[in-house]
Design a protein around this motif. Sequence first.
Motif, PDB file in Angstrom:
ATOM      1  N   SER A 244      39.132 -59.593 -40.337  1.00  0.00           N
ATOM      2  CA  SER A 244      39.928 -60.792 -39.967  1.00  0.00           C
ATOM      3  C   SER A 244      39.922 -61.008 -38.195  1.00  0.00           C
ATOM      4  O   SER A 244      40.293 -60.769 -37.665  1.00  0.00           O
ATOM      5  CB  SER A 244      41.404 -60.002 -40.298  1.00  0.00           C
ATOM      6  OG  SER A 244      42.373 -61.314 -39.766  1.00  0.00           O
ATOM      7  N   PRO A 245      40.511 -62.373 -38.338  1.00  0.00           N
ATOM      8  CA  PRO A 245      39.820 -63.195 -36.787  1.00  0.00           C
ATOM      9  C   PRO A 245      40.604 -62.150 -35.980  1.00  0.00           C
ATOM     10  O   PRO A 245      42.223 -62.451 -36.014  1.00  0.00           O
ATOM     11  CB  PRO A 245      40.333 -64.696 -37.220  1.00  0.00           C
ATOM     12  CG  PRO A 245      40.998 -64.895 -38.864  1.00  0.00           C
ATOM     13  CD  PRO A 245      40.316 -63.455 -39.566  1.00  0.00           C
ATOM     14  N   GLY A 246      40.202 -62.185 -35.016  1.00  0.00           N
ATOM     15  CA  GLY A 246      41.173 -61.078 -34.176  1.00  0.00           C
ATOM     16  C   GLY A 246      40.873 -59.649 -33.995  1.00  0.00           C
ATOM     17  O   GLY A 246      41.696 -58.519 -33.505  1.00  0.00           O
TER      18      GLY A 246
ATOM     19  N   THR B 206      32.350 -58.478 -30.678  1.00  0.00           N
ATOM     20  CA  THR B 206      33.761 -59.530 -30.798  1.00  0.00           C
ATOM     21  C   THR B 206      34.748 -59.421 -30.451  1.00  0.00           C
ATOM     22  O   THR B 206      35.402 -58.007 -31.041  1.00  0.00           O
ATOM     23  CB  THR B 206      33.164 -60.592 -31.593  1.00  0.00           C
ATOM     24  OG1 THR B 206      33.802 -61.924 -31.322  1.00  0.00           O
ATOM     25  CG2 THR B 206      33.050 -60.051 -32.685  1.00  0.00           C
ATOM     26  N   SER B 207      36.219 -59.821 -29.980  1.00  0.00           N
ATOM     27  CA  SER B 207      36.747 -59.639 -29.960  1.00  0.00           C
ATOM     28  C   SER B 207      38.038 -60.743 -30.698  1.00  0.00           C
ATOM     29  O   SER B 207      39.047 -60.455 -31.141  1.00  0.00           O
ATOM     30  CB  SER B 207      37.665 -60.433 -28.442  1.00  0.00           C
ATOM     31  OG  SER B 207      37.466 -61.116 -28.260  1.00  0.00           O
ATOM     32  N   ALA B 208      37.263 -61.352 -31.095  1.00  0.00           N
ATOM     33  CA  ALA B 208      37.987 -62.560 -32.536  1.00  0.00           C
ATOM     34  C   ALA B 208      37.399 -63.286 -33.399  1.00  0.00           C
ATOM     35  O   ALA B 208      37.587 -63.353 -34.597  1.00  0.00           O
ATOM     36  CB  ALA B 208      38.574 -63.463 -31.185  1.00  0.00           C
ATOM     37  N   ILE B 209      35.825 -63.232 -33.195  1.00  0.00           N
ATOM     38  CA  ILE B 209      35.645 -63.959 -34.473  1.00  0.00           C
ATOM     39  C   ILE B 209      34.904 -63.099 -35.641  1.00  0.00           C
ATOM     40  O   ILE B 209      34.397 -62.025 -35.462  1.00  0.00           O
ATOM     41  CB  ILE B 209      33.320 -64.775 -33.788  1.00  0.00           C
ATOM     42  CG1 ILE B 209      33.656 -65.462 -32.814  1.00  0.00           C
ATOM     43  CG2 ILE B 209      33.166 -64.887 -34.407  1.00  0.00           C
ATOM     44  CD1 ILE B 209      32.572 -65.848 -32.102  1.00  0.00           C
TER      45      ILE B 209
ATOM     46  N   GLU C 235      32.130 -65.673 -26.799  1.00  0.00           N
ATOM     47  CA  GLU C 235      32.835 -65.734 -27.773  1.00  0.00           C
ATOM     48  C   GLU C 235      33.234 -67.267 -28.153  1.00  0.00           C
ATOM     49  O   GLU C 235      33.531 -67.892 -27.956  1.00  0.00           O
ATOM     50  CB  GLU C 235      34.304 -65.747 -27.314  1.00  0.00           C
ATOM     51  CG  GLU C 235      34.777 -63.721 -27.461  1.00  0.00           C
ATOM     52  CD  GLU C 235      33.941 -62.535 -28.893  1.00  0.00           C
ATOM     53  OE1 GLU C 235      34.959 -62.377 -28.893  1.00  0.00           O
ATOM     54  OE2 GLU C 235      33.089 -62.948 -29.467  1.00  0.00           O
ATOM     55  N   LYS C 236      31.924 -67.767 -28.003  1.00  0.00           N
ATOM     56  CA  LYS C 236      31.694 -69.680 -28.490  1.00  0.00           C
ATOM     57  C   LYS C 236      30.863 -69.556 -30.061  1.00  0.00           C
ATOM     58  O   LYS C 236      29.677 -69.058 -29.681  1.00  0.00           O
ATOM     59  CB  LYS C 236      30.895 -70.319 -27.210  1.00  0.00           C
ATOM     60  CG  LYS C 236      32.031 -70.703 -25.768  1.00  0.00           C
ATOM     61  CD  LYS C 236      31.273 -71.435 -25.231  1.00  0.00           C
ATOM     62  CE  LYS C 236      32.765 -71.585 -24.114  1.00  0.00           C
ATOM     63  NZ  LYS C 236      31.756 -72.217 -22.797  1.00  0.00           N
TER      64      LYS C 236
ATOM     65  N   PHE D 101      38.990 -67.975 -25.029  1.00  0.00           N
ATOM     66  CA  PHE D 101      37.789 -68.159 -26.096  1.00  0.00           C
ATOM     67  C   PHE D 101      38.593 -67.101 -27.549  1.00  0.00           C
ATOM     68  O   PHE D 101      38.999 -68.323 -28.358  1.00  0.00           O
ATOM     69  CB  PHE D 101      36.315 -67.810 -25.609  1.00  0.00           C
ATOM     70  CG  PHE D 101      35.911 -68.632 -25.014  1.00  0.00           C
ATOM     71  CD1 PHE D 101      36.021 -70.032 -24.826  1.00  0.00           C
ATOM     72  CD2 PHE D 101      34.803 -67.248 -23.801  1.00  0.00           C
ATOM     73  CE1 PHE D 101      35.450 -70.612 -23.710  1.00  0.00           C
ATOM     74  CE2 PHE D 101      34.170 -68.479 -23.004  1.00  0.00           C
ATOM     75  CZ  PHE D 101      34.282 -69.310 -23.025  1.00  0.00           C
ATOM     76  N   SER D 102      39.473 -66.563 -27.040  1.00  0.00           N
ATOM     77  CA  SER D 102      39.915 -65.844 -28.054  1.00  0.00           C
ATOM     78  C   SER D 102      40.984 -66.760 -28.773  1.00  0.00           C
ATOM     79  O   SER D 102      40.683 -66.412 -30.187  1.00  0.00           O
ATOM     80  CB  SER D 102      40.078 -64.126 -27.681  1.00  0.00           C
ATOM     81  OG  SER D 102      38.699 -63.537 -27.312  1.00  0.00           O
ATOM     82  N   ILE D 103      42.041 -67.171 -28.156  1.00  0.00           N
ATOM     83  CA  ILE D 103      42.683 -67.575 -28.900  1.00  0.00           C
ATOM     84  C   ILE D 103      42.832 -68.572 -29.570  1.00  0.00           C
ATOM     85  O   ILE D 103      43.060 -69.048 -30.310  1.00  0.00           O
ATOM     86  CB  ILE D 103      44.071 -68.478 -27.747  1.00  0.00           C
ATOM     87  CG1 ILE D 103      45.434 -68.250 -28.170  1.00  0.00           C
ATOM     88  CG2 ILE D 103      44.162 -68.924 -26.005  1.00  0.00           C
ATOM     89  CD1 ILE D 103      46.101 -66.728 -28.382  1.00  0.00           C
ATOM     90  N   GLU D 104      41.734 -69.586 -28.925  1.00  0.00           N
ATOM     91  CA  GLU D 104      41.329 -70.475 -29.467  1.00  0.00           C
ATOM     92  C   GLU D 104      40.177 -70.378 -31.436  1.00  0.00           C
ATOM     93  O   GLU D 104      41.224 -71.047 -32.063  1.00  0.00           O
ATOM     94  CB  GLU D 104      39.691 -70.991 -28.889  1.00  0.00           C
ATOM     95  CG  GLU D 104      40.669 -72.426 -27.776  1.00  0.00           C
ATOM     96  CD  GLU D 104      39.962 -72.705 -26.527  1.00  0.00           C
ATOM     97  OE1 GLU D 104      40.263 -74.110 -25.912  1.00  0.00           O
ATOM     98  OE2 GLU D 104      38.886 -72.006 -26.195  1.00  0.00           O
ATOM     99  N   VAL D 105      40.427 -68.729 -30.795  1.00  0.00           N
ATOM    100  CA  VAL D 105      39.437 -69.045 -31.929  1.00  0.00           C
ATOM    101  C   VAL D 105      40.639 -68.549 -33.321  1.00  0.00           C
ATOM    102  O   VAL D 105      40.835 -68.867 -34.614  1.00  0.00           O
ATOM    103  CB  VAL D 105      38.444 -67.763 -32.174  1.00  0.00           C
ATOM    104  CG1 VAL D 105      38.487 -67.121 -34.069  1.00  0.00           C
ATOM    105  CG2 VAL D 105      37.016 -68.340 -31.512  1.00  0.00           C
ATOM    106  N   LEU D 106      41.729 -67.531 -33.062  1.00  0.00           N
ATOM    107  CA  LEU D 106      42.432 -67.304 -33.576  1.00  0.00           C
ATOM    108  C   LEU D 106      43.440 -69.150 -33.851  1.00  0.00           C
ATOM    109  O   LEU D 106      43.412 -68.714 -35.322  1.00  0.00           O
ATOM    110  CB  LEU D 106      43.819 -66.531 -32.648  1.00  0.00           C
ATOM    111  CG  LEU D 106      43.150 -64.960 -32.370  1.00  0.00           C
ATOM    112  CD1 LEU D 106      44.135 -64.511 -31.621  1.00  0.00           C
ATOM    113  CD2 LEU D 106      42.887 -64.586 -33.854  1.00  0.00           C
TER     114      LEU D 106
END
Length: 284
Positions: free
Chosen positions: A185-187, A119-122, A93-94, A243-248
Amino acid sequence: MNIQVVGVVGAGVMGVGVAQNLAQTGHQVVLVDISEDILDKAKQEIRNNIRFQSFFKKSDSTETPQDILNKIEFSTNFKFLENADFIVENVTEKWDIKKQVYPLLDSICPADSVFAANTSAIPITRIASVTKRPDKVIGMHFMNPVPMKPMVEVIRGYHTSDETIETGKKFLAQMGKECILVNDSPGFVSNRVLMLTINEAVFLLQDQVATVEDIDKIFKGCFGHKMGPLETADLIGLDTILFSIEVLYENFNDSKYRPCPLLKKMVDAGLHGKKSGKGFYAYQ
């Protein structure tokens, strides 16, 4: 569209689960990653998972673990995806890494191949923007462990066509899964809620409000959850959580998504959860 050959990109926890599930439902699979060591580990994990699964799930199938493995081609060469009808991408997730994969897939895969981003967030629209086929890009957020989870969160990007949505639904039905379609939507839905829950649970631990065990017990005992948030974090992987929380945080610019410093410290220390042998709990 007749989906026969499926390419799975990335042989981490999720890629292994997707490849196993596909092989068990009669698909021919090409699993690609960047090193032979990763692929050798993936092969062993699939073999172990199939044996472990057989203890908990009765089946009329006479297939052996080796029969299922024979349906999976393991390779470091992306050229082996040239005949894939459908691609499931499971890269880390980068964004800087993920965005390099899709132009490569574009240049190799058939023009009518669908790309599913696990993907979980992107955002799926962002992923589609680096391809020449944005209408054929769809989000598929599989849950871990993939072969045991009957539901998939499916995400429609800005350009995703109705035809691609229908192909995605057919593909998941072939895997024995239901899906819920949501907008981009992100996430999405699941991780926009789950990542906040886990992050806040880590803050509770950092602030010494409760122990790891007691935080999880409250969620299991009071709400009937099968796993507490910190157990869930270990299963997903603390690096993936971060990674996911940083994307959010990046996408919403909202302080409520600020990663807990303890989470960052644990990831830096290599305490990534079950896959590394230690996270909030220790594993053998």
